[in-house]
Scaffold this motif. Structure first.
Motif, PDB file in Angstrom:
ATOM      1  N   GLU A  55       8.866   3.961   0.964  1.00  0.00           N
ATOM      2  CA  GLU A  55       7.962   2.872   0.592  1.00  0.00           C
ATOM      3  C   GLU A  55       6.785   3.365  -0.244  1.00  0.00           C
ATOM      4  O   GLU A  55       5.816   2.644  -0.431  1.00  0.00           O
ATOM      5  N   GLU A  56       6.883   4.608  -0.747  1.00  0.00           N
ATOM      6  CA  GLU A  56       5.821   5.125  -1.587  1.00  0.00           C
ATOM      7  C   GLU A  56       5.730   4.308  -2.880  1.00  0.00           C
ATOM      8  O   GLU A  56       6.731   3.847  -3.413  1.00  0.00           O
ATOM      9  N   ARG A  57       4.511   4.182  -3.385  1.00  0.00           N
ATOM     10  CA  ARG A  57       4.279   3.298  -4.521  1.00  0.00           C
ATOM     11  C   ARG A  57       5.173   3.646  -5.722  1.00  0.00           C
ATOM     12  O   ARG A  57       5.820   2.774  -6.303  1.00  0.00           O
ATOM     13  N   ARG A  58       5.233   4.885  -6.102  1.00  0.00           N
ATOM     14  CA  ARG A  58       5.984   5.263  -7.298  1.00  0.00           C
ATOM     15  C   ARG A  58       7.489   5.036  -7.107  1.00  0.00           C
ATOM     16  O   ARG A  58       8.181   4.560  -8.010  1.00  0.00           O
ATOM     17  N   THR A  59       8.008   5.325  -5.907  1.00  0.00           N
ATOM     18  CA  THR A  59       9.425   5.100  -5.624  1.00  0.00           C
ATOM     19  C   THR A  59       9.773   3.625  -5.746  1.00  0.00           C
ATOM     20  O   THR A  59      10.779   3.240  -6.354  1.00  0.00           O
ATOM     21  N   HIS A  81       4.041  -3.027   0.348  1.00  0.00           N
ATOM     22  CA  HIS A  81       5.500  -3.038   0.267  1.00  0.00           C
ATOM     23  C   HIS A  81       6.021  -4.230   1.062  1.00  0.00           C
ATOM     24  O   HIS A  81       5.506  -4.555   2.134  1.00  0.00           O
ATOM     25  N   ALA A 128       2.969   2.928   5.748  1.00  0.00           N
ATOM     26  CA  ALA A 128       4.147   3.115   4.902  1.00  0.00           C
ATOM     27  C   ALA A 128       5.170   4.024   5.572  1.00  0.00           C
ATOM     28  O   ALA A 128       4.820   5.054   6.150  1.00  0.00           O
TER      29      ALA A 128
END
Length: 983
Positions: free
Chosen positions: A953-957, A876, A949
């Motif tokens: 900052e989660e990947r899908r979000t 991120h 993270a």
């Protein structure tokens, strides 16, 4: 009469100001109901800008508007507000109206508009703040710059005061909306919100008309407007701008408000009385208020032949009902007030002029200005329309089901005209003037508001009264024009001495046929340039009183009795024709863009110049001469001689700065300054945020056209890019630490040359280089430890990163230099326009485009070619920024990886298909396509703590946020040669 409205009416009065900024027109809201898909564009080719949009675009390019063309629309909403439903409704609104997802770009020097794909979601950020703090939050959000080339012309913010108490702010750029648009926006958002809340039984919204079709029609009809063009050209051929009283002093230090408003409360029955007066004379309330504005302007200027601009609209007929876009047009109303008419007679003259203007309303005012040429401006460049007038109604508010609504004013502190009169036809009526504080002082404007109110009351009481017997304006504390000559002194001398940074001044009166010459002594060694002072004089004095030049002196030469000795003052050279390479470049630029060879004193406007040519000329000269110059500089300088003098001044300043830098270590007023390159890119933007959060002062490198996007508290901007090696060296020499995040991606020789220049100039503090995992090449194993040796094949991009790292690490720790950190980054994800490019190229681009088309997605099966896993590392942008800034405090003295996680191609493909609502089927094969042949896990132990993270900052979000606002370029194919570069 007091010039301050009661506290209960302040919000309404400020809404009048906002509607004036938005060019408001009253209209019937569109039919309401659920969402309907917008019609397909009639033409898939480039869409021209409408004339009104072109004006907005040019003002943005000139950099002269600030936030004055931002349109904030805020509502206090009390009750159970569903922010998710509001976000859904806003997303549907942007789907319906293409103008809200349109960007503005150039082709062959001409601007055009390009509709972007509809976003998956429109975010509605939520901040908690009480009413006091909310005011500052809302104003800062409304003033935040727009990037018209990126297409983000609307944004939302919700400020939560309590569980069921919110203020919702929508901020638009005026290039996309006008006042009539806001009424459509409010009406449709209410319906879309109800639909998102699950309400049924409402008829669906009809298909929305699209602004691109309107712009095409306007251009198609432009060739059939000769009759209207002749009418306006003849009407305005000898018109001149109104001569308003000029302020003699700049705004006080610390007072940065460029615009202000004064309001005077009116009797509640006054609008009705004025409306009745109009009915008796066959005129509208608007015509009556406009007649009062002409009477007021006559009293202020002492002139009889006057021009006032009004906001016309192109919204006619059912085909434009519900259209969101900029459909306003300036109509210049010219009225002769001579002969001491009664107010009723003046009203008749105004009514006739209004009717004639309405009959010829279709032609864009910009075409009239082009036909008039230099006649559209005063001798000093003042625009013909300096004064406007309007009648404004009740505020538009956002009314959502199950809640109560109240208008909230959000001031953007901008004025587009020197003076604007308005009658507020509201429950608490007011007379209002808005004014540019650089053109008019507060005392004069306050008196103008009181005078306008008195005229409205007098007209309602006795319309037969002669103008000479009507209330007259307050002449001011000294009873005379403050710019007048006093005691025989030249007025330019008075103005210069009133400047807070000028200690002394003198004006040498002109010889026959020659302009006056002004001389000024500054209080400090740092202050306004001669050009700055000359511009100030032009905006303050009448044209005939403006000297030909301003010269700065250390002291005025004086005789034994302390009088100024004019024989010792420097004057113009015998030949006033400028010479040298800068003069030649200016002449060549005028010739190339205007089609003729200019004389040194020829006026830019008289030669046919206009705003777009000014922008083009500035860009041409800035590129050729490597000197800072803007289109606004060209418009202010106006002649080749003055423009050459300005460039000479800036060249001298540049040379002096370079000499000082070479001679001694530059004086640094802010210890700890961090130079950041690539500040306008995705990574650099997050680095700036992180440094600001830590309170570190920043020097940011940016191209001139992008500098306004990063200028903020604590950030100084230096213009330049990776090709300006001297500029890079100077910037590095003035900083205490360096974060190098800029990269060309496609020109490795430029990247390496820039790093060589920077490390050569580096003499102190830490240096952090944002590198790429591509520098590892293609290791044989599946796990890659930090600082592992690189393996062939290396892409040119990866090889350049490796070469730059070597230059940096060799220089680290020598000659007083600090520690060095090469932070190797993989794919960078985050909600930023530049980071969305990751979805246009390489592996992620391949998967994104396949999912977007709904076609099959073929992925390498695990164990293909003996590798158990295929996918990519990612980080991120905020986490990368934390890692980079951590290296400023604790350099790694080598290479560190910046990976927040790893994602398999199957996981990524699954996320993309779900987020896009795609029907793509995922198939596994025994072959790994070149773009997908990536099977490495990168260890990231050195920077593990800052890379961890944080919420959001989660990947899908983050992937969902990146997909929002993607342009059609994402479907044009995958760029070759870049696989995992750090966007």
């Amino acid at each position: 009469m007091s010039t301050d409205a009661g506290a209960t009416s302040i919000a309404r009065q400020q809404e009048l100001l906002r509607r004036a900024r938005a060019g408001s027109t009253r209209r019937t809201p569109a039919a309401s109901g659920g969402s309907a898909a917008p019609p397909a564009p009639a033409d898939s080719g480039p869409v021209p800008l409408s004339h009104a949009q072109r004006r907005m675009w040019l003002m943005d390019r000139l950099g002269s508007t600030g936030a004055s063309y931002h349109v904030p629309f805020a509502t206090r909403i009390r009750g159970p507000l569903d922010l998710t439903a509001l976000g859904t409704a806003l997303t549907s609104l942007v789907h319906r109206h293409e103008i809200l997802r349109t960007r503005y770009v150039q082709r062959d020097g001409e601007p055009y508009q390009e509709v972007l794909p509809a976003p998956a979601t429109m975010p509605v950020p939520v901040l908690d703040a009480d009413e006091t703090a909310a005011r500052d939050l809302l104003e800062k959000e409304a003033a935040r710059p727009f990037d018209l080339s990126a297409g983000a012309v609307v944004r939302a913010l919700a400020v939560r005061h309590g569980r069921q108490d919110h203020t919702v702010l929508l901020t638009f750029h005026h290039i996309a909306v006008d006042g009539g648009s806001l009424e459509t926006v409010a009406a449709e958002l209410a319906e879309l919100y109800a639909a998102a809340m699950g309400e049924t039984g409402r008829p669906p919204l009809t298909a929305a008309p699209q602004y691109a079709d309107y712009a095409r029609r306007e251009h198609a009809e432009a060739g059939h407007l000769d009759g209207e063009l002749r009418h306006w050209s003849g009407l305005l051929a000898d018109a001149t701008p109104p001569r308003l009283p000029r302020r003699t002093a700049p705004l006080p230090d610390g007072d940065s408000r460029p615009a202000a408003v004064h309001t005077v409360p009116l009797a509640p029955e006054l609008p009705g009385a004025l409306r009745a007066l109009g009915a008796e004379r066959g005129a509208t309330l608007f015509a009556v208020s406009l007649a009062a504005a002409f009477a007021a302007l006559r009293g202020v200027t002492g002139e009889d032949d006057l021009v006032i601009g009004i906001a016309g609209t192109h919204r006619r007929g059912t085909t434009m009902r519900g259209l969101v876009g900029l459909c306003v047009n300036t109509l210049p109303i010219r009225v002769d007030t001579s002969g001491d008419p009664s107010f009723a007679e003046l009203l008749d003259r105004v009514r006739e002029s209004l009717l004639a203007a309405q009959e010829h309303r279709h032609i864009p005012f910009d075409l009239v200005l082009e036909r008039l040429g230099t006649g559209a401006r005063g001798a000093d460049g003042t625009a013909l329309v300096r004064v406007t007038a309007d009648v404004l109604g009740e505020p538009t508010v956002l009314r959502l089901a199950g809640t109560s609504s109240e208008y909230v004013d959000v001031d953007t502190a901008g004025a587009k005209f020197a003076l604007s009169y308005a009658l507020g036809d509201t429950q608490n009526p007011v007379a209002l003037v808005q004014y540019d504080r650089n053109a008019l002082d507060d005392t004069t404007a306050s008196a103008a508001a009181a005078h306008y109110a008195a005229l409205l009351e007098a007209a309602a009481t006795d319309p037969a009264i002669r103008l000479s017997r009507m209330p007259q304006p307050d002449p001011g504390p000294d009873g005379q024009d403050t710019a007048a000559v006093r005691d025989g002194e030249h007025p330019a001398g008075l103005v210069l001495r009133s400047h807070p940074q000028v200690a002394d001044a003198f004006v040498l009166r002109p010889a026959a046929g020659r302009p006056a010459l002004a001389y000024a002594v500054l209080r400090d060694s740092v202050g306004p340039t001669p050009h700055d002072l000359l511009v100030h004089l032009r905006t303050t004095l009448a044209p005939e009183a403006v000297p030909g030049a301003v010269t700065l002196l250390d002291a005025l030469p004086r005789t034994a009795d302390s009088a100024v000795d004019p024989t010792r003052l420097p004057g113009l050279p015998a030949s006033s024709t400028p010479m040298g390479p800068r003069a030649s470049a200016v002449t060549e630029g005028f010739t190339a863009l205007l089609g003729l060879v200019p004389e040194p004193g020829d006026d830019f406007f008289a030669l046919g110049g206009h705003s777009l040519v000014a922008v083009q000329l500035a860009e041409r000269l800035r590129s050729a001469l490597k000197l800072p110059l803007t289109g606004l500089d060209v418009l202010q300088a106006r002649t080749p001689r003055a423009l050459t003098a300005l460039l000479d001044t800036r060249a001298g300043e540049q040379a002096a700065a370079k000499a000082a830098t070479a001679a001694v270590r530059p004086r640094r007023t802010r210890p700890g300054t961090v130079l950041v390159t690539g500040a306008t890119g995705g990574v650099g933007a997050f680095v700036l945020r992180e440094l600001a959060a830590r309170g570190r002062p920043v020097l940011a490198l940016a191209r001139p056209e992008s500098a306004h996007l990063i200028a903020a508290e604590g950030v100084d901007v230096v213009e330049g890019d990776l090709t300006d090696l001297d500029g890079l060296r100077e910037a590095v020499a003035s900083a205490d630490a360096i974060v190098h995040a800029a990269c060309t991606f496609t020109r490795p020789e430029v990247d390496v040359a820039a790093m060589e220049a920077m490390t050569g100039a580096w003499r102190r503090g830490p240096f952090v280089f944002v590198s790429s995992v591509d520098a590892y090449g293609h290791p044989a194993g599946d796990r890659v430890a930090e600082e592992s040796a690189s393996s062939d094949p290396l892409s040119p991009y990866g090889k350049a990163k490796l070469d730059c790292e070597a230059l940096l690490l060799r220089a680290a720790g020598t000659d007083g230099r600090g520690g060095a950190s090469a932070v190797r980054s993989p794919i960078v994800w985050g909600p930023h326009d530049r980071l969305r490019d990751q979805l246009r190229w390489g592996a992620t681009g391949r998967l994104y485009q396949a999912a977007r088309r709904g076609g099959p997605i073929e992925l390498p099966r695990p164990d293909t070619a003996g590798h158990p896993w295929y996918g990519a590392a990612w980080v991120h942008a905020a986490a990368l920024a934390r890692a980079v800034t951590a290296c400023l405090d604790l350099p790694v003295h080598g290479v560190a990886n910046a990976c927040s996680g790893h994602v398999s191609w199957r996981e990524l493909a699954h996320d993309l298909t779900q987020l896009l609502g795609s029907d793509s089927e995922i198939h596994e094969t025994d072959e790994a396509h070149r773009d997908l042949d990536h099977h490495w896990h990168y260890d990231s132990s050195r920077l593990a703590a800052p890379l961890r993270a944080l919420p959001g900052e989660e990947r899908r979000t983050v992937l969902a946020a990146m997909i929002d606002g993607m342009s059609g370029a994402a479907d044009d194919g995958v760029s070759a040669g870049v696989s995992d570069g750090n966007g």
